[in-house]
Design a protein around this motif. Sequence first.
Motif, PDB file in Angstrom:
ATOM      1  N   THR A   8       0.802  -1.214   0.000  1.00 41.36           N
ATOM      2  CA  THR A   8       0.000   0.000   0.000  1.00 41.36           C
ATOM      3  C   THR A   8       0.839   1.270   0.000  1.00 41.36           C
ATOM      4  O   THR A   8       0.280   2.363  -0.008  1.00 41.36           O
ATOM      5  CB  THR A   8      -0.934   0.036   1.222  1.00 41.36           C
ATOM      6  OG1 THR A   8      -0.142   0.049   2.407  1.00 41.36           O
ATOM      7  CG2 THR A   8      -1.890  -1.134   1.226  1.00 41.36           C
ATOM      8  N   PHE A   9       2.146   1.163  -0.003  1.00 36.63           N
ATOM      9  CA  PHE A   9       3.014   2.337   0.080  1.00 36.63           C
ATOM     10  C   PHE A   9       3.633   2.665  -1.266  1.00 36.63           C
ATOM     11  O   PHE A   9       3.964   1.784  -2.050  1.00 36.63           O
ATOM     12  CB  PHE A   9       4.120   2.101   1.112  1.00 36.63           C
ATOM     13  CG  PHE A   9       3.583   1.847   2.481  1.00 36.63           C
ATOM     14  CD1 PHE A   9       2.994   2.865   3.213  1.00 36.63           C
ATOM     15  CD2 PHE A   9       3.640   0.587   3.032  1.00 36.63           C
ATOM     16  CE1 PHE A   9       2.478   2.634   4.473  1.00 36.63           C
ATOM     17  CE2 PHE A   9       3.124   0.342   4.294  1.00 36.63           C
ATOM     18  CZ  PHE A   9       2.545   1.369   5.011  1.00 36.63           C
ATOM     19  N   ALA A  15       6.387   4.051   4.346  1.00 40.96           N
ATOM     20  CA  ALA A  15       6.229   2.880   5.212  1.00 40.96           C
ATOM     21  C   ALA A  15       6.844   3.130   6.584  1.00 40.96           C
ATOM     22  O   ALA A  15       6.250   2.791   7.617  1.00 40.96           O
ATOM     23  CB  ALA A  15       6.869   1.662   4.558  1.00 40.96           C
ATOM     24  N   THR A  16       8.020   3.736   6.605  1.00 44.06           N
ATOM     25  CA  THR A  16       8.698   4.030   7.866  1.00 44.06           C
ATOM     26  C   THR A  16       7.879   4.999   8.704  1.00 44.06           C
ATOM     27  O   THR A  16       7.674   4.786   9.907  1.00 44.06           O
ATOM     28  CB  THR A  16      10.101   4.611   7.611  1.00 44.06           C
ATOM     29  OG1 THR A  16      10.835   3.710   6.783  1.00 44.06           O
ATOM     30  CG2 THR A  16      10.853   4.836   8.910  1.00 44.06           C
ATOM     31  N   ILE A  17       7.392   6.049   8.077  1.00 43.54           N
ATOM     32  CA  ILE A  17       6.591   7.046   8.801  1.00 43.54           C
ATOM     33  C   ILE A  17       5.306   6.420   9.327  1.00 43.54           C
ATOM     34  O   ILE A  17       4.860   6.745  10.425  1.00 43.54           O
ATOM     35  CB  ILE A  17       6.314   8.273   7.907  1.00 43.54           C
ATOM     36  CG1 ILE A  17       7.618   9.047   7.699  1.00 43.54           C
ATOM     37  CG2 ILE A  17       5.247   9.170   8.523  1.00 43.54           C
ATOM     38  CD1 ILE A  17       7.536  10.153   6.684  1.00 43.54           C
ATOM     39  N   GLN A  18       4.717   5.507   8.579  1.00 36.98           N
ATOM     40  CA  GLN A  18       3.502   4.838   9.039  1.00 36.98           C
ATOM     41  C   GLN A  18       3.760   4.094  10.349  1.00 36.98           C
ATOM     42  O   GLN A  18       2.924   4.097  11.249  1.00 36.98           O
ATOM     43  CB  GLN A  18       2.989   3.864   7.974  1.00 36.98           C
ATOM     44  CG  GLN A  18       1.776   3.067   8.394  1.00 36.98           C
ATOM     45  CD  GLN A  18       0.534   3.915   8.564  1.00 36.98           C
ATOM     46  OE1 GLN A  18       0.330   4.879   7.844  1.00 36.98           O
ATOM     47  NE2 GLN A  18      -0.306   3.546   9.511  1.00 36.98           N
ATOM     48  N   TYR A  24       4.172  10.120  19.738  1.00 38.65           N
ATOM     49  CA  TYR A  24       5.205   9.736  20.699  1.00 38.65           C
ATOM     50  C   TYR A  24       5.883   8.408  20.366  1.00 38.65           C
ATOM     51  O   TYR A  24       6.679   7.909  21.152  1.00 38.65           O
ATOM     52  CB  TYR A  24       4.606   9.655  22.114  1.00 38.65           C
ATOM     53  CG  TYR A  24       4.081  10.979  22.603  1.00 38.65           C
ATOM     54  CD1 TYR A  24       4.949  11.995  22.973  1.00 38.65           C
ATOM     55  CD2 TYR A  24       2.716  11.221  22.689  1.00 38.65           C
ATOM     56  CE1 TYR A  24       4.471  13.214  23.416  1.00 38.65           C
ATOM     57  CE2 TYR A  24       2.232  12.440  23.131  1.00 38.65           C
ATOM     58  CZ  TYR A  24       3.120  13.432  23.495  1.00 38.65           C
ATOM     59  OH  TYR A  24       2.644  14.650  23.924  1.00 38.65           O
ATOM     60  N   LYS A  25       5.580   7.821  19.232  1.00 39.07           N
ATOM     61  CA  LYS A  25       6.102   6.491  18.913  1.00 39.07           C
ATOM     62  C   LYS A  25       7.630   6.441  18.908  1.00 39.07           C
ATOM     63  O   LYS A  25       8.227   5.549  19.518  1.00 39.07           O
ATOM     64  CB  LYS A  25       5.572   6.000  17.564  1.00 39.07           C
ATOM     65  CG  LYS A  25       4.130   5.582  17.601  1.00 39.07           C
ATOM     66  CD  LYS A  25       3.702   5.076  16.241  1.00 39.07           C
ATOM     67  CE  LYS A  25       2.260   4.678  16.216  1.00 39.07           C
ATOM     68  NZ  LYS A  25       1.855   4.174  14.896  1.00 39.07           N
ATOM     69  N   PRO A  92      19.369   2.117  14.406  1.00 36.97           N
ATOM     70  CA  PRO A  92      20.171   3.084  13.643  1.00 36.97           C
ATOM     71  C   PRO A  92      19.385   4.344  13.272  1.00 36.97           C
ATOM     72  O   PRO A  92      19.929   5.449  13.273  1.00 36.97           O
ATOM     73  CB  PRO A  92      20.594   2.319  12.383  1.00 36.97           C
ATOM     74  CG  PRO A  92      20.426   0.876  12.722  1.00 36.97           C
ATOM     75  CD  PRO A  92      19.327   0.812  13.751  1.00 36.97           C
ATOM     76  N   ILE A  93      18.107   4.186  12.982  1.00 38.79           N
ATOM     77  CA  ILE A  93      17.271   5.339  12.629  1.00 38.79           C
ATOM     78  C   ILE A  93      17.079   6.232  13.847  1.00 38.79           C
ATOM     79  O   ILE A  93      17.211   7.458  13.769  1.00 38.79           O
ATOM     80  CB  ILE A  93      15.908   4.869  12.082  1.00 38.79           C
ATOM     81  CG1 ILE A  93      16.104   4.119  10.771  1.00 38.79           C
ATOM     82  CG2 ILE A  93      14.939   6.031  11.913  1.00 38.79           C
ATOM     83  CD1 ILE A  93      14.888   3.355  10.306  1.00 38.79           C
TER      84      ILE A  93
END
Length: 106
Positions: A8-9, A15-18, A24-25, A92-93
């Motif tokens: 769906t991306f 996808a990462t932002i989702q 606060y995630k 790492p992110i």
Amino acid sequence: MKSICKNTFNCPVEATIQLIGGKYKAVILWHLMSQTLRYSEIHKRIPNATDKMLAQQLRELEKDGLINRTVYPVVPPKTEYSLTDFGQTLAPILDAMCDWGTDYLK
């Protein structure tokens, strides 16, 4: 990534932002990188989060397979949160976000 269909991306950033883009995630994940924490400990580290918002963010992270929620059958109930192996891949992110934020705040 359990609950999100990979097809769906339109791009990997989406996808990462989702997964980590909630209010606060990323902060929750950052605090869980080095240790297991109880709900009250997480809330103390993120005092601006309301109970409702923090609980929602934790549920979403669990649903997406990024954190484990362990409930112990004691009175009063004891619930602990930790990163899954999949959640650990975000280290790492999160480290890069911390480094960028540190430089920005200087």
